[in-house]
Design a protein around this motif. Structure first.
Motif, PDB file in Angstrom:
ATOM      1  N   TYR A  12       0.683  -1.293  -0.028  1.00  0.00           N
ATOM      2  CA  TYR A  12      -0.146   0.000  -0.075  1.00  0.00           C
ATOM      3  C   TYR A  12       1.076   1.165   0.209  1.00  0.00           C
ATOM      4  N   ALA A  13       1.841   1.470   0.722  1.00  0.00           N
ATOM      5  CA  ALA A  13       2.842   2.486   1.042  1.00  0.00           C
ATOM      6  C   ALA A  13       3.357   2.588  -0.453  1.00  0.00           C
ATOM      7  N   ARG A  14       3.593   1.525  -1.194  1.00  0.00           N
ATOM      8  CA  ARG A  14       4.299   1.827  -2.787  1.00  0.00           C
ATOM      9  C   ARG A  14       3.195   2.450  -3.497  1.00  0.00           C
ATOM     10  N   ARG A  15       1.919   1.865  -3.351  1.00  0.00           N
ATOM     11  CA  ARG A  15       0.990   2.338  -4.292  1.00  0.00           C
ATOM     12  C   ARG A  15       0.553   3.731  -4.029  1.00  0.00           C
ATOM     13  N   SER A  16       0.716   4.372  -2.910  1.00  0.00           N
ATOM     14  CA  SER A  16       0.522   5.658  -2.283  1.00  0.00           C
ATOM     15  C   SER A  16       1.637   6.444  -1.774  1.00  0.00           C
ATOM     16  N   PRO A  17       2.589   6.756  -2.450  1.00  0.00           N
ATOM     17  CA  PRO A  17       4.032   7.442  -2.146  1.00  0.00           C
ATOM     18  C   PRO A  17       3.494   8.809  -1.435  1.00  0.00           C
ATOM     19  N   GLY A  18       4.247   8.970  -0.582  1.00  0.00           N
ATOM     20  CA  GLY A  18       4.055  10.356   0.231  1.00  0.00           C
ATOM     21  C   GLY A  18       2.999  10.082   1.111  1.00  0.00           C
ATOM     22  N   GLY A  19       2.371   9.015   1.312  1.00  0.00           N
ATOM     23  CA  GLY A  19       1.525   8.871   2.626  1.00  0.00           C
ATOM     24  C   GLY A  19       2.369   8.501   3.774  1.00  0.00           C
ATOM     25  N   ASP A  20       1.676   8.648   4.961  1.00  0.00           N
ATOM     26  CA  ASP A  20       2.481   8.466   6.096  1.00  0.00           C
ATOM     27  C   ASP A  20       2.192   6.851   6.625  1.00  0.00           C
ATOM     28  N   ASP A  21       3.020   6.482   7.487  1.00  0.00           N
ATOM     29  CA  ASP A  21       3.140   5.086   8.009  1.00  0.00           C
ATOM     30  C   ASP A  21       1.778   4.923   8.757  1.00  0.00           C
ATOM     31  N   LEU A  22       1.220   5.795   9.438  1.00  0.00           N
ATOM     32  CA  LEU A  22      -0.047   5.548  10.073  1.00  0.00           C
ATOM     33  C   LEU A  22      -1.244   5.196   9.228  1.00  0.00           C
ATOM     34  N   HIS A  23      -1.199   5.894   8.137  1.00  0.00           N
ATOM     35  CA  HIS A  23      -2.122   5.644   6.946  1.00  0.00           C
ATOM     36  C   HIS A  23      -1.863   4.378   6.591  1.00  0.00           C
ATOM     37  N   ALA A  24      -0.680   3.865   5.996  1.00  0.00           N
ATOM     38  CA  ALA A  24      -0.747   2.572   5.620  1.00  0.00           C
ATOM     39  C   ALA A  24      -1.052   1.498   6.652  1.00  0.00           C
ATOM     40  N   GLN A  25      -0.677   1.617   7.852  1.00  0.00           N
ATOM     41  CA  GLN A  25      -0.826   0.591   9.094  1.00  0.00           C
ATOM     42  C   GLN A  25      -2.422   0.313   9.121  1.00  0.00           C
ATOM     43  N   ALA A  26      -3.029   1.775   9.020  1.00  0.00           N
ATOM     44  CA  ALA A  26      -4.602   1.774   9.434  1.00  0.00           C
ATOM     45  C   ALA A  26      -5.187   0.870   8.226  1.00  0.00           C
ATOM     46  N   VAL A  27      -4.716   1.036   6.955  1.00  0.00           N
ATOM     47  CA  VAL A  27      -5.387   0.529   5.929  1.00  0.00           C
ATOM     48  C   VAL A  27      -5.105  -1.253   5.795  1.00  0.00           C
ATOM     49  N   ALA A  28      -4.085  -1.304   6.244  1.00  0.00           N
ATOM     50  CA  ALA A  28      -3.446  -2.681   6.353  1.00  0.00           C
ATOM     51  C   ALA A  28      -4.258  -3.355   7.498  1.00  0.00           C
ATOM     52  N   ALA A  29      -4.496  -2.472   8.620  1.00  0.00           N
ATOM     53  CA  ALA A  29      -5.480  -3.484   9.782  1.00  0.00           C
ATOM     54  C   ALA A  29      -6.873  -3.625   9.231  1.00  0.00           C
ATOM     55  N   VAL A  30      -7.220  -2.656   8.380  1.00  0.00           N
ATOM     56  CA  VAL A  30      -8.623  -2.993   7.824  1.00  0.00           C
ATOM     57  C   VAL A  30      -8.878  -4.199   6.910  1.00  0.00           C
ATOM     58  N   VAL A  31      -7.547  -4.235   6.036  1.00  0.00           N
ATOM     59  CA  VAL A  31      -7.593  -5.311   4.954  1.00  0.00           C
ATOM     60  C   VAL A  31      -7.385  -6.596   5.956  1.00  0.00           C
ATOM     61  N   GLY A  32      -6.490  -6.777   6.938  1.00  0.00           N
ATOM     62  CA  GLY A  32      -6.329  -7.733   7.592  1.00  0.00           C
ATOM     63  C   GLY A  32      -7.792  -8.388   8.184  1.00  0.00           C
ATOM     64  N   ALA A  33      -8.503  -7.285   8.716  1.00  0.00           N
ATOM     65  CA  ALA A  33      -9.882  -7.579   9.365  1.00  0.00           C
ATOM     66  C   ALA A  33     -10.832  -8.200   8.233  1.00  0.00           C
ATOM     67  N   LEU A  34     -10.659  -7.604   7.103  1.00  0.00           N
ATOM     68  CA  LEU A  34     -11.715  -8.143   5.859  1.00  0.00           C
ATOM     69  C   LEU A  34     -11.243  -9.572   5.739  1.00  0.00           C
ATOM     70  N   LEU A  35      -9.811  -9.927   5.666  1.00  0.00           N
ATOM     71  CA  LEU A  35      -9.576 -11.003   5.401  1.00  0.00           C
ATOM     72  C   LEU A  35     -10.072 -12.053   6.549  1.00  0.00           C
ATOM     73  N   ARG A  36      -9.897 -11.800   7.779  1.00  0.00           N
ATOM     74  CA  ARG A  36     -10.104 -12.479   8.723  1.00  0.00           C
ATOM     75  C   ARG A  36     -11.771 -12.800   8.755  1.00  0.00           C
ATOM     76  N   VAL A  37     -12.411 -11.856   8.636  1.00  0.00           N
ATOM     77  CA  VAL A  37     -14.029 -12.054   8.546  1.00  0.00           C
ATOM     78  C   VAL A  37     -14.333 -13.038   7.599  1.00  0.00           C
ATOM     79  N   SER A  38     -13.771 -12.820   6.222  1.00  0.00           N
ATOM     80  CA  SER A  38     -13.874 -13.531   5.042  1.00  0.00           C
ATOM     81  C   SER A  38     -13.488 -14.954   5.411  1.00  0.00           C
ATOM     82  N   ALA A  39     -12.503 -15.370   5.935  1.00  0.00           N
ATOM     83  CA  ALA A  39     -11.784 -16.563   6.357  1.00  0.00           C
ATOM     84  C   ALA A  39     -12.708 -17.141   7.322  1.00  0.00           C
ATOM     85  N   HIS A  40     -13.227 -16.543   8.151  1.00  0.00           N
ATOM     86  CA  HIS A  40     -14.203 -17.188   9.391  1.00  0.00           C
ATOM     87  C   HIS A  40     -15.161 -17.676   8.712  1.00  0.00           C
TER      88      HIS A  40
END
Length: 190
Positions: A136-164
């Motif tokens: 995500y950071a590569r896709r969105s250069p100039g973004g900060d780490d907090l933004h990338a971490q927040a998006v990654a956490a949402v994506v991780g949650a989506l994958l966990r809910v889907s897998a569940h």
């Protein structure tokens, strides 16, 4: 630099050890499994076992692949709208998960029977999120780490809910489950 052949053999050995750990856990119960038993089952020495994994838990929770690398690269280099690119990535990822569904279901069964393994499984999920955060950071250069971490956490949650959903419903299709959680995300952001 490691040669592709050497890297493939290393991955095959790691997968062989992980498969032995899972087979023993399902057959004998996780508490009865030892690193020595895993090594013997995998046909490797104790030393080789510990060259690959620091513990029996790590061997059990090993996954030979966390992301569809080609799909992750397409996502990281895409320039279009985020949600369609994310959907393409997660649908491709669900196909990877579906191909390894039986193993995943067996690991989840062992973890559910042995809750002390849950922190290790959550750590693996976090590692997966970190790989996505990098893409995500590569896709969105100039973004900060907090933004990338927040998006990654949402994506991780989506994958966990889907897998569940597909872990607990053998009729559920992993790709359909991913699309359903993305529909929920779209509804949230509409």
């Amino acid at each position: 630099m490691t040669s592709p052949l050497r890297e493939r053999r290393r991955q095959e050995t790691a997968d062989q050890i992980a498969a032995a750990a899972l087979d023993l856990a399902c057959r004998d119960g996780w508490a009865a499994v030892t690193a020595d038993a895993i090594a013997a089952e995998a046909g490797v020495s104790r030393r080789t076992f510990f060259n690959y994994f620091p513990s029996k838990d790590d061997a059990l929770l090993h996954s030979g692949h966390t992301w569809d690398e080609a799909a992750l690269e397409r996502f990281a280099t895409s320039t279009g709208p985020l949600l369609p690119a994310l959907e393409e990535l997660l649908v491709a990822q669900s196909a990877v998960m579906a191909a390894d569904r039986d193993r995943f279901l067996r690991v989840v069964g062992v973890v559910e029977a042995n809750p002390d393994l849950l922190p290790g499984m959550l750590a693996r999920f976090h590692e997966t999120e970190q790989v996505f955060a990098g893409a995500y950071a590569r896709r969105s250069p100039g973004g900060d780490d907090l933004h990338a971490q927040a998006v990654a956490a949402v994506v991780g949650a989506l994958l966990r809910v889907s897998a569940h959903e597909w872990v607990h419903d053998p009729r559920a299709d992993p790709q359909r489950s991913v699309r359903r959680v993305l529909d929920a995300l779209r509804a949230l952001t509409a």
